[in-house]
Design an enzyme around this catalytic site. Structure first.
Site, mmCIF file in Angstrom:
data_model
loop_
_atom_site.group_PDB
_atom_site.id
_atom_site.type_symbol
_atom_site.label_atom_id
_atom_site.label_comp_id
_atom_site.label_asym_id
_atom_site.label_seq_id
_atom_site.Cartn_x
_atom_site.Cartn_y
_atom_site.Cartn_z
ATOM 1 N N SER A 37 3.573 -1.913 10.390
ATOM 2 C CA SER A 37 5.027 -1.797 10.524
ATOM 3 C C SER A 37 5.767 -3.077 10.153
ATOM 4 O O SER A 37 6.797 -3.419 10.732
ATOM 5 C CB SER A 37 5.403 -1.355 11.947
ATOM 6 O OG SER A 37 4.901 -0.056 12.211
ATOM 7 N N LYS A 88 0.055 4.260 -0.337
ATOM 8 C CA LYS A 88 -0.628 5.398 0.291
ATOM 9 C C LYS A 88 -0.434 6.666 -0.553
ATOM 10 O O LYS A 88 -0.415 6.606 -1.779
ATOM 11 C CB LYS A 88 -0.165 5.565 1.740
ATOM 12 C CG LYS A 88 -0.389 4.288 2.570
ATOM 13 C CD LYS A 88 -0.168 4.496 4.036
ATOM 14 C CE LYS A 88 -0.442 3.192 4.793
ATOM 15 N NZ LYS A 88 -0.317 3.385 6.249
ATOM 16 N N GLY A 94 2.451 2.429 10.799
ATOM 17 C CA GLY A 94 3.313 3.589 10.612
ATOM 18 C C GLY A 94 3.999 4.085 11.862
ATOM 19 O O GLY A 94 4.626 5.147 11.849
ATOM 20 N N GLU A 142 -7.034 4.473 8.104
ATOM 21 C CA GLU A 142 -6.980 5.889 7.759
ATOM 22 C C GLU A 142 -8.284 6.360 7.128
ATOM 23 O O GLU A 142 -8.659 7.525 7.249
ATOM 24 C CB GLU A 142 -5.779 6.141 6.841
ATOM 25 C CG GLU A 142 -4.457 6.015 7.596
ATOM 26 C CD GLU A 142 -3.322 5.500 6.737
ATOM 27 O OE1 GLU A 142 -3.466 5.448 5.496
ATOM 28 O OE2 GLU A 142 -2.274 5.141 7.320
ATOM 29 N N GLU A 161 -4.951 -5.182 10.765
ATOM 30 C CA GLU A 161 -3.975 -4.129 10.971
ATOM 31 C C GLU A 161 -4.290 -3.381 12.266
ATOM 32 O O GLU A 161 -5.126 -2.470 12.271
ATOM 33 C CB GLU A 161 -3.992 -3.148 9.797
ATOM 34 C CG GLU A 161 -3.546 -3.739 8.476
ATOM 35 C CD GLU A 161 -3.230 -2.654 7.465
ATOM 36 O OE1 GLU A 161 -2.056 -2.547 7.083
ATOM 37 O OE2 GLU A 161 -4.136 -1.892 7.101
ATOM 38 N N HIS A 180 -9.480 0.549 5.406
ATOM 39 C CA HIS A 180 -8.205 0.870 6.051
ATOM 40 C C HIS A 180 -8.438 1.862 7.185
ATOM 41 O O HIS A 180 -9.324 2.718 7.122
ATOM 42 C CB HIS A 180 -7.225 1.447 5.028
ATOM 43 C CG HIS A 180 -5.816 1.503 5.527
ATOM 44 N ND1 HIS A 180 -5.361 2.499 6.356
ATOM 45 C CD2 HIS A 180 -4.754 0.672 5.318
ATOM 46 C CE1 HIS A 180 -4.093 2.282 6.643
ATOM 47 N NE2 HIS A 180 -3.702 1.193 6.025
ATOM 48 N N ASN A 194 0.852 -1.183 0.000
ATOM 49 C CA ASN A 194 0.000 0.000 0.000
ATOM 50 C C ASN A 194 0.890 1.235 0.000
ATOM 51 O O ASN A 194 1.483 1.585 1.017
ATOM 52 C CB ASN A 194 -0.913 -0.008 1.238
ATOM 53 C CG ASN A 194 -1.841 1.188 1.288
ATOM 54 O OD1 ASN A 194 -1.940 1.959 0.337
ATOM 55 N ND2 ASN A 194 -2.543 1.348 2.403
#
Length: 315
Positions: free
Chosen positions: A271, A73, A231, A157, A225, A155, A71
């Protein structure tokens, strides 16, 4: 067959599978005197002591092909993506892995036209229905038109920054599947939810929204996730990740079917990098990875793809 011990915490909703109990996790600082300025990089997570006798979660390990998605992003330029594609084209990748990359929308056509056919293209999002007067959105039909095979939905985000809820994400997944796109369906808990022992409840609610909406699980890959690991540089330990993957597969077995539980690939994200992927891949119920920052480095992404060899040895 995988078995893991857990313990119960918190009420179960009437709509969710009454799962074996979960102990919950809490954050601890390596330096007990450090009470200010806590950050993910300064903390670690461990299991709390169970409050009740342990029960066992029993679930089938997955039978699907190892799956690794990158991904990208909101990263990259024409120049940097040209270099990344070149690195991917020259990488030696294990043959028994499904590999997908998700560039930013504006670079999908560039990547599709220059990336070799070994790696498929995913989008990072799609609209909930057919295109039209929806400023800023991308329709499934448009994604298919430029060669996308997959789309990432749910996701964290999109959930926690953009504000998409479980039901809306489920509807988006149903529409994408109905139009022939595969769906990488993301689930995962916030740090405070994990600390409160709600990891399973949160993941089950997110799974239920998909299950209530989708016509079939044939083209779905579930990506677990944990939000606190995305991140941040903090990765779930192999035991922590495996525990949730076992529980997700067990939920599928009891709420969808044993066949779906066995066939559906459950991948880990948060990560993941070239240094930790091998130990994670050894876990019986981790069927691959959804990779963020490390997917922007061609050689490191290849290392993650090739961690399937560790899984073969572990098996």
């Amino acid at each position: 067959m995988a078995m893991l011990s857990t313990s119960l915490s918190g009420p179960k909703s009437a709509n969710s599978y009454c799962a074996p109990e979960f102990s919950g996790l809490r954050r601890l600082c390596p330096n007990s005197n450090n009470v200010n300025g806590n950050s993910h990089s300064q903390s670690f997570l461990r299991f709390c002591s169970p409050r009740k006798p342990l029960k066992s979660v029993v679930a089938m390990a997955g039978t699907g092909t190892f799956f690794v998605g990158g991904n990208w992003k909101c990263n990259g330029t024409k120049e940097s993506i040209t270099k990344l594609v070149s690195d991917l084209n020259s990488a030696k990748l294990e043959s028994d892995v499904d590999v997908v990359v998700a560039p930013p929308f504006v670079y999908i056509d560039q990547v599709k036209s220059s990336l070799n056919g070994r790696i498929e293209i995913a989008a990072q999002n799609s609209w909930v229905s057919k295109g039209g007067a929806f400023t800023g959105e991308i329709s499934v039909e448009q994604l298919k038109d430029i060669g996308c095979k997959w789309v990432i939905l749910g996701h964290s985000e999109r959930r926690h920054v953009i504000g998409e809820d479980n039901q809306f994400i489920g509807k988006k997944a149903a529409y994408a599947l109905g139009q022939g796109l595969g769906v990488i369906a993301c689930i995962g808990e916030l740090l405070e939810e994990r600390e409160a022992g709600k990891t399973f409840d949160v993941c089950y609610q997110q799974l239920k929204a998909f299950a209530d909406a989708v016509p079939s699980w044939d083209n779905i890959v579930i990506a677990y996730e944990p939000v606190w690991a995305i991140g941040t540089g903090v990765v779930a330990t192999p035991v922590q990740a495996q525990e949730v993957h076992v529980a997700v597969r067990d939920w599928l077995k009891n709420n969808v079917s044993a066949e779906v539980a066995s066939k559906t690939r459950i991948i880990y994200g948060g990560s993941v990098n070239g240094g930790n992927c091998a130990e994670l891949a050894k876990q019986e119920d981790i069927d691959g990875f959804l990779v963020g920052g490390a997917s922007l480095k061609g050689p490191e992404f290849a290392t993650i793809v090739n961690s399937v060899t560790t899984k073969k040895v572990a098996a």
